[in-house]
Design a protein around this motif. Structure first.
Motif, PDB file in Angstrom:
ATOM      1  N   ARG A  41       7.419  16.193  -3.329  1.00 40.41           N
ATOM      2  CA  ARG A  41       8.518  15.501  -2.659  1.00 40.41           C
ATOM      3  C   ARG A  41       8.293  14.004  -2.743  1.00 40.41           C
ATOM      4  N   LEU A  42       9.356  13.263  -3.015  1.00 38.64           N
ATOM      5  CA  LEU A  42       9.258  11.811  -3.115  1.00 38.64           C
ATOM      6  C   LEU A  42      10.156  11.145  -2.084  1.00 38.64           C
ATOM      7  N   THR A  43       9.697  10.051  -1.504  1.00 37.67           N
ATOM      8  CA  THR A  43      10.550   9.213  -0.683  1.00 37.67           C
ATOM      9  C   THR A  43      10.666   7.855  -1.365  1.00 37.67           C
ATOM     10  N   VAL A  44      11.693   7.106  -1.030  1.00 38.01           N
ATOM     11  CA  VAL A  44      11.905   5.782  -1.604  1.00 38.01           C
ATOM     12  C   VAL A  44      11.589   4.747  -0.537  1.00 38.01           C
ATOM     13  N   GLU A  82      17.755  11.396  -1.303  1.00 36.71           N
ATOM     14  CA  GLU A  82      18.323  10.187  -1.905  1.00 36.71           C
ATOM     15  C   GLU A  82      17.575   9.883  -3.205  1.00 36.71           C
ATOM     16  N   ARG A  83      18.302   9.426  -4.206  1.00 34.45           N
ATOM     17  CA  ARG A  83      17.702   8.949  -5.452  1.00 34.45           C
ATOM     18  C   ARG A  83      18.114   7.507  -5.644  1.00 34.45           C
ATOM     19  N   VAL A  84      17.161   6.629  -5.850  1.00 33.76           N
ATOM     20  CA  VAL A  84      17.458   5.231  -6.152  1.00 33.76           C
ATOM     21  C   VAL A  84      17.101   5.004  -7.610  1.00 33.76           C
ATOM     22  N   LEU A  85      18.042   4.425  -8.350  1.00 30.52           N
ATOM     23  CA  LEU A  85      17.849   4.202  -9.775  1.00 30.52           C
ATOM     24  C   LEU A  85      17.783   2.728 -10.135  1.00 30.52           C
ATOM     25  N   ALA A  86      18.261   1.832  -9.235  1.00 32.46           N
ATOM     26  CA  ALA A  86      18.265   0.403  -9.535  1.00 32.46           C
ATOM     27  C   ALA A  86      18.335  -0.409  -8.249  1.00 32.46           C
ATOM     28  N   VAL A  87      17.812  -1.641  -8.318  1.00 34.69           N
ATOM     29  CA  VAL A  87      17.902  -2.610  -7.232  1.00 34.69           C
ATOM     30  C   VAL A  87      18.842  -3.714  -7.710  1.00 34.69           C
ATOM     31  N   GLN A  96      12.932  -8.328  -4.427  1.00 32.69           N
ATOM     32  CA  GLN A  96      12.960  -7.103  -3.623  1.00 32.69           C
ATOM     33  C   GLN A  96      12.611  -5.907  -4.493  1.00 32.69           C
ATOM     34  N   PRO A  97      11.440  -5.300  -4.280  1.00 29.00           N
ATOM     35  CA  PRO A  97      11.089  -4.120  -5.052  1.00 29.00           C
ATOM     36  C   PRO A  97      11.474  -2.838  -4.323  1.00 29.00           C
ATOM     37  N   ALA A  98      11.605  -1.777  -5.084  1.00 29.60           N
ATOM     38  CA  ALA A  98      11.783  -0.432  -4.543  1.00 29.60           C
ATOM     39  C   ALA A  98      10.884   0.487  -5.368  1.00 29.60           C
ATOM     40  N   ALA A  99      10.312   1.494  -4.708  1.00 26.57           N
ATOM     41  CA  ALA A  99       9.426   2.428  -5.401  1.00 26.57           C
ATOM     42  C   ALA A  99       9.503   3.795  -4.739  1.00 26.57           C
ATOM     43  N   ARG A 100       9.270   4.819  -5.542  1.00 28.27           N
ATOM     44  CA  ARG A 100       9.150   6.174  -5.013  1.00 28.27           C
ATOM     45  C   ARG A 100       7.688   6.424  -4.675  1.00 28.27           C
ATOM     46  N   GLN A 101       7.468   7.253  -3.663  1.00 23.41           N
ATOM     47  CA  GLN A 101       6.113   7.588  -3.238  1.00 23.41           C
ATOM     48  C   GLN A 101       6.001   9.085  -3.021  1.00 23.41           C
ATOM     49  N   ASP A 102       4.917   9.671  -3.499  1.00 23.98           N
ATOM     50  CA  ASP A 102       4.615  11.072  -3.236  1.00 23.98           C
ATOM     51  C   ASP A 102       3.935  11.132  -1.881  1.00 23.98           C
ATOM     52  N   ASP A 103       4.664  11.615  -0.867  1.00 24.28           N
ATOM     53  CA  ASP A 103       4.140  11.576   0.494  1.00 24.28           C
ATOM     54  C   ASP A 103       3.056  12.598   0.805  1.00 24.28           C
ATOM     55  N   ASP A 104       3.178  13.782   0.272  1.00 24.31           N
ATOM     56  CA  ASP A 104       2.219  14.807   0.688  1.00 24.31           C
ATOM     57  C   ASP A 104       1.790  15.725  -0.448  1.00 24.31           C
ATOM     58  N   VAL A 156       0.840  -1.190   0.000  1.00 21.28           N
ATOM     59  CA  VAL A 156       0.000   0.000   0.000  1.00 21.28           C
ATOM     60  C   VAL A 156       0.878   1.244   0.000  1.00 21.28           C
ATOM     61  N   MET A 157       0.668   2.120  -0.989  1.00 18.24           N
ATOM     62  CA  MET A 157       1.441   3.351  -1.140  1.00 18.24           C
ATOM     63  C   MET A 157       0.545   4.426  -1.753  1.00 18.24           C
ATOM     64  N   ASN A 158       0.911   5.664  -1.555  1.00 15.85           N
ATOM     65  CA  ASN A 158       0.232   6.778  -2.197  1.00 15.85           C
ATOM     66  C   ASN A 158       0.951   7.102  -3.499  1.00 15.85           C
ATOM     67  N   ASP A 159       0.304   6.899  -4.631  1.00 15.17           N
ATOM     68  CA  ASP A 159       0.856   7.219  -5.946  1.00 15.17           C
ATOM     69  C   ASP A 159       2.240   6.601  -6.153  1.00 15.17           C
ATOM     70  N   PRO A 160       2.364   5.251  -6.114  1.00 18.83           N
ATOM     71  CA  PRO A 160       3.674   4.606  -6.258  1.00 18.83           C
ATOM     72  C   PRO A 160       4.266   4.777  -7.647  1.00 18.83           C
ATOM     73  N   ARG A 161       5.572   4.898  -7.677  1.00 15.30           N
ATOM     74  CA  ARG A 161       6.329   4.999  -8.924  1.00 15.30           C
ATOM     75  C   ARG A 161       7.450   3.968  -8.863  1.00 15.30           C
ATOM     76  N   PRO A 162       7.229   2.762  -9.433  1.00 11.59           N
ATOM     77  CA  PRO A 162       8.219   1.684  -9.330  1.00 11.59           C
ATOM     78  C   PRO A 162       9.584   2.089  -9.873  1.00 11.59           C
TER      79      PRO A 162
END
Length: 97
Positions: free
Chosen positions: A48-51, A67-72, A36-44, A22-28
């Motif tokens: 602003r995005l968190t990973v 922080e910017r995550v580009l790959a797992v 193991q997945p990672a995704a960015r989320q628009d928190d508010d 469950v995430m708000n507006d996930p961006r895989p």
């Protein structure tokens, strides 16, 4: 696959949904062979995005806004960038244990 409120993990053998994150507006960002997945989320909704990261079905945690995550990676490390003290984006990795 993502929708407006969740990121879904699918079983490749059965084609059925295995886990709903469950995430708000996930961006895989990516997923490795271990799942193991990672995704960015628009928190508010201010841009602003968190990973967020999950090793399997348990939520692992989130990285700071600078922080910017580009790959797992296959060893569960996250590859990307972090903001240096002078404001430049520099290469960085994070280890998920």
């Amino acid at each position: 696959m993502a929708d407006d409120v969740a990121l879904w993990r699918w079983g490749l053998v059965t084609g059925a949904a295995v886990q709903k994150y469950v995430m708000n507006d996930p961006r895989p960002i990516g997923v490795n062979a271990a799942g193991q997945p990672a995704a960015r989320q628009d928190d508010d909704n201010d841009g602003r995005l968190t990973v967020k990261v999950w090793p399997g079905t348990e939520f692992y945690g989130e990285l700071p806004i600078n922080e910017r995550v580009l790959a797992v990676a296959e060893n569960n490390d996250l590859a990307g960038q972090r903001k240096a003290a002078d404001g430049r984006w520099v290469p960085a990795t994070r280890t998920c244990e």
